[in-house]
Every structure is written in C-alpha cells, then in structure tokens.
Write a protein that holds these residues in place. Structure first.
Motif, mmCIF file in Angstrom:
data_model
loop_
_atom_site.group_PDB
_atom_site.id
_atom_site.type_symbol
_atom_site.label_atom_id
_atom_site.label_comp_id
_atom_site.label_asym_id
_atom_site.label_seq_id
_atom_site.Cartn_x
_atom_site.Cartn_y
_atom_site.Cartn_z
ATOM 1 N N GLN A 131 0.833 -1.208 0.000
ATOM 2 C CA GLN A 131 0.000 0.000 0.000
ATOM 3 C C GLN A 131 0.866 1.256 0.000
ATOM 4 N N HIS A 132 1.927 1.214 0.802
ATOM 5 C CA HIS A 132 2.800 2.380 0.922
ATOM 6 C C HIS A 132 3.511 2.645 -0.410
ATOM 7 N N ILE A 133 4.014 1.609 -1.021
ATOM 8 C CA ILE A 133 4.720 1.771 -2.298
ATOM 9 C C ILE A 133 3.774 2.302 -3.371
ATOM 10 N N TRP A 152 -0.634 7.561 9.022
ATOM 11 C CA TRP A 152 -1.572 8.212 9.939
ATOM 12 C C TRP A 152 -2.312 9.341 9.239
ATOM 13 N N THR A 153 -1.698 9.905 8.205
ATOM 14 C CA THR A 153 -2.423 10.763 7.271
ATOM 15 C C THR A 153 -2.828 9.893 6.090
ATOM 16 N N PRO A 154 -4.118 9.654 5.884
ATOM 17 C CA PRO A 154 -4.540 8.748 4.806
ATOM 18 C C PRO A 154 -4.075 9.241 3.443
ATOM 19 N N SER A 155 -3.944 8.319 2.509
ATOM 20 C CA SER A 155 -3.429 8.646 1.188
ATOM 21 C C SER A 155 -4.180 9.786 0.502
ATOM 22 N N THR A 188 -3.840 15.618 -1.072
ATOM 23 C CA THR A 188 -4.381 16.973 -0.975
ATOM 24 C C THR A 188 -3.354 17.928 -0.383
ATOM 25 N N LEU A 189 -2.645 17.471 0.651
ATOM 26 C CA LEU A 189 -1.634 18.313 1.282
ATOM 27 C C LEU A 189 -0.461 18.570 0.353
#
Length: 344
Positions: free
Chosen positions: A48-50, A304-307, A312-313
């Motif tokens: 998921q992270h990749i 902890w900040t969803p994808s 958006t950030l």
C-alpha cells in the motif's frame, strides 16, 4: 518563466510511518486501539505504501514508528525493550525486502538508559537504521532531561540523525521516585494531559514537541552534542513564534539560558525541519524567518495521514512552494536536502 511540473518532481519522504504486524498486535494488547484519541489504527502494508509513493513520485520513504511509540505500558521497561527490538527488526526486514523504496528510523526503549544504549548500537550496526525516531517525551521524561544525558552522549558519539516526533503531554506525579534503569521497581503515577475536548494530535502534539526542542536547547543538550543532526517535525511546530519570548525571558528574569541569536544559530546549523502536516498557508512563514529552505525536507505523515489527504496536502504544498521559490529550490526542499542529509 515556464510553469513548474510538480508531478515530475522527486520527493524523499522523511516523516512517514509504518504499522508493522507485530506492532499492531502490541497496540491492541496494551489497549491502544485509539492512540492519542485518533479514531483507529490505520491499515498499512509495504505494498500500500509503495503504491502511494508511486502516485506521488516519492522515491524513498524513511519509515518510523509514530506516537504512542514503543513504551506502551508506563514504567514497564522489559515490555518496552521487547516492543522496541521487535519493531526495529520488523522495519529492518521490510527495508531489506524493498531496498529501492524504504529506509528506517529505529525506536529506542526510553527512558531505560541501559536498554537504549544497547539498542543504539544494535539498530545501527546490525539492523542498518539510518537514525532514530524519538517522541517528545518518554512516559513523562522529556527530551533534554538530564536523566537522558547518557543517551544523547551515545547518539553524539555515533553521529546519529534524530527525528523528533510529537506525542501527548505526560506528567509524572513523583518524578524523583522513577529510575531510568531497566530494573526500576517504583511505579509513580503518569497523567496524560489534554484539557480540551479536542484530540491531542490537533493541538497538544504541537505544544509537546515545542516543549521538548526548547528543553533540548535550554538544557545545553544540543550544544553539548554537536555531532547529532536533529529533524524537527511539522515545520517547527510552535517553536518559531515563541523562541524569542523564551530566550529573552530566561535572560532577563532568570539570569541564565542562551540568547535568541544563539538559539537561532543552532536551529540553522543543527536542525532540519520536515514539512509534514499543514505548513502552508501560515506556519512556513514563521519558520523561514529563522532558517532558509536549505534546512527543509519533505514529509507526508502517511499512513496516519490517509493517502487521499496526503495527496491533498501535497497539492497545497505545491501551490505554496510555487509562489515562493524557484524550481531549483523546490527540488532541494522536496528531495535534495534529504539526499544530502542521509547520503542517498
């Protein structure tokens, strides 16, 4: 001037987190299903992270364990030692399986001195950590406390990189009775402070890391340990606007401390600042009055900040950065500064 194509700019993510399988189990076993008031423990896998990294052009992510860290049961040094070693090994194995994507910051079994000293060497020499992630306080023992001097002396000896990460404010009611040795017998009371009906991650995190870094400066720890490289998270939290007040008040009312010029010099020379969270539209300007863009590094705060929010950030950051800097400067902030810091 041609427009900047932000979609093609490389990012190196210095502030990003993993929830390893065994760490998730530890959180649940110690009743941390809603750490620091967050709604839930987020899902996380390397895959998921990749995937998120590929969508946002993050080439390298330096994984760490976020708050509540590895000291999940107050004053239980053996359990803290077990959680720290277990999760450090997990992160090392994840990085070994995905060397093109991940590095990691190790956790320390603070505030135990002997256990932490041993883990520093093991994490660097055996597991291949690139540095350490330490929370603003370890069950009420704040970074910069004299009790932790042996830890910072060791980190200085190893020329370590230290990511400072916020957590909830904690107060030990009888601090004098607590020993930082692994065989401590006393069990003082620990109070988690959050006086508002607002999750601590929204406000208290910012206050707590500010407390810790101010304490590191005022205690002389930063000066005494010139080989440690510090990364302060979330664009310096609340330190930039209050630094002058702290320095001037200490000198004029208490006859000690260091002046603000020296504090700012230390921040410019010894600290980097990650841009996790919401540095734009406001926080970034206070920070840039003290340091230049050469001290800034990118951070997503995933998972902890969803994808979706992380993306958006990034857009908000791109808009703000594009109004302030040239493309060459943005490339350094997003990736170049971190590459130099970690030798990537």
């Amino acid at each position: 001037m041609s427009p900047i194509n932000f979609a093609t700019l490389e990012r190196v993510d210095v502030h990003t987190h993993a929830i390893t399988p065994k760490y998730r189990e530890f959180l649940i076993q110690t009743d941390h299903q809603n750490p620091d008031g967050w709604p839930e423990i987020p899902e996380w896998t390397p895959e998921q992270h990749i995937s998120m990294m590929k969508e946002t052009n993050i080439t390298t992510a330096i994984l760490s364990i976020s708050t509540p860290g590895t000291y999940l049961r107050p004053f239980d040094a053996p359990l803290t030692k077990e959680i720290s070693r277990t999760t450090n090994v997990e992160l090392s194995e994840i990085c070994a399986a995905h060397p093109g994507h991940f590095r990691f910051f190790a956790s320390l079994p603070l505030p135990s001195i002997p256990d932490s000293l041993a883990e520093i060497d093991y994490a660097l020499d055996t597991l291949g950590a690139v540095g350490f992630c330490v929370l603003s306080n370890a069950n009420g023992i704040y970074m910069g406390d004299k009790a932790l001097d042996p830890i910072f002396d060791k980190l200085n000896e190893r020329k370590a990189i230290l990511l400072m990460h916020p957590t909830s404010c904690k107060i030990i009611s009888h601090a004098h009775s607590y020993s930082t040795t692994s065989d401590a017998k006393s069990e003082p009371n620990l109070t988690v402070v959050n006086p508002l009906q607002i999750p601590s991650g929204l406000l208290e995190y910012m206050f707590d890391e500010t407390r810790a870094v101010a304490n590191l400066l005022v205690s002389g720890t930063v000066t005494r340990c010139p080989e440690i490289k510090f990364i302060m998270s979330h664009a310096g939290c609340l330190l930039p606007p209050v630094l002058e007040r702290v320095a001037v008040a200490l000198q004029n009312f208490f006859g000690g401390g260091m002046d603000s010029t020296e504090m700012k010099r230390l921040l410019r020379e010894r600290f980097h600042f990650d841009l996790a969270g919401l540095p734009w539209p406001d926080m970034i300007h206070a920070l840039l009055r003290i340091v230049g863009p050469d001290r800034l590094v990118y951070g997503s705060d995933y998972c902890w900040t969803p994808s979706p929010l992380a993306k958006t950030l990034i857009k908000k950051m791109d808009e703000g950065a594009g109004e302030m800097w040239t493309e060459d400067t943005i490339k350094e902030v997003y990736a170049g500064n971190a590459k130099k810091l970690f030798g990537l």
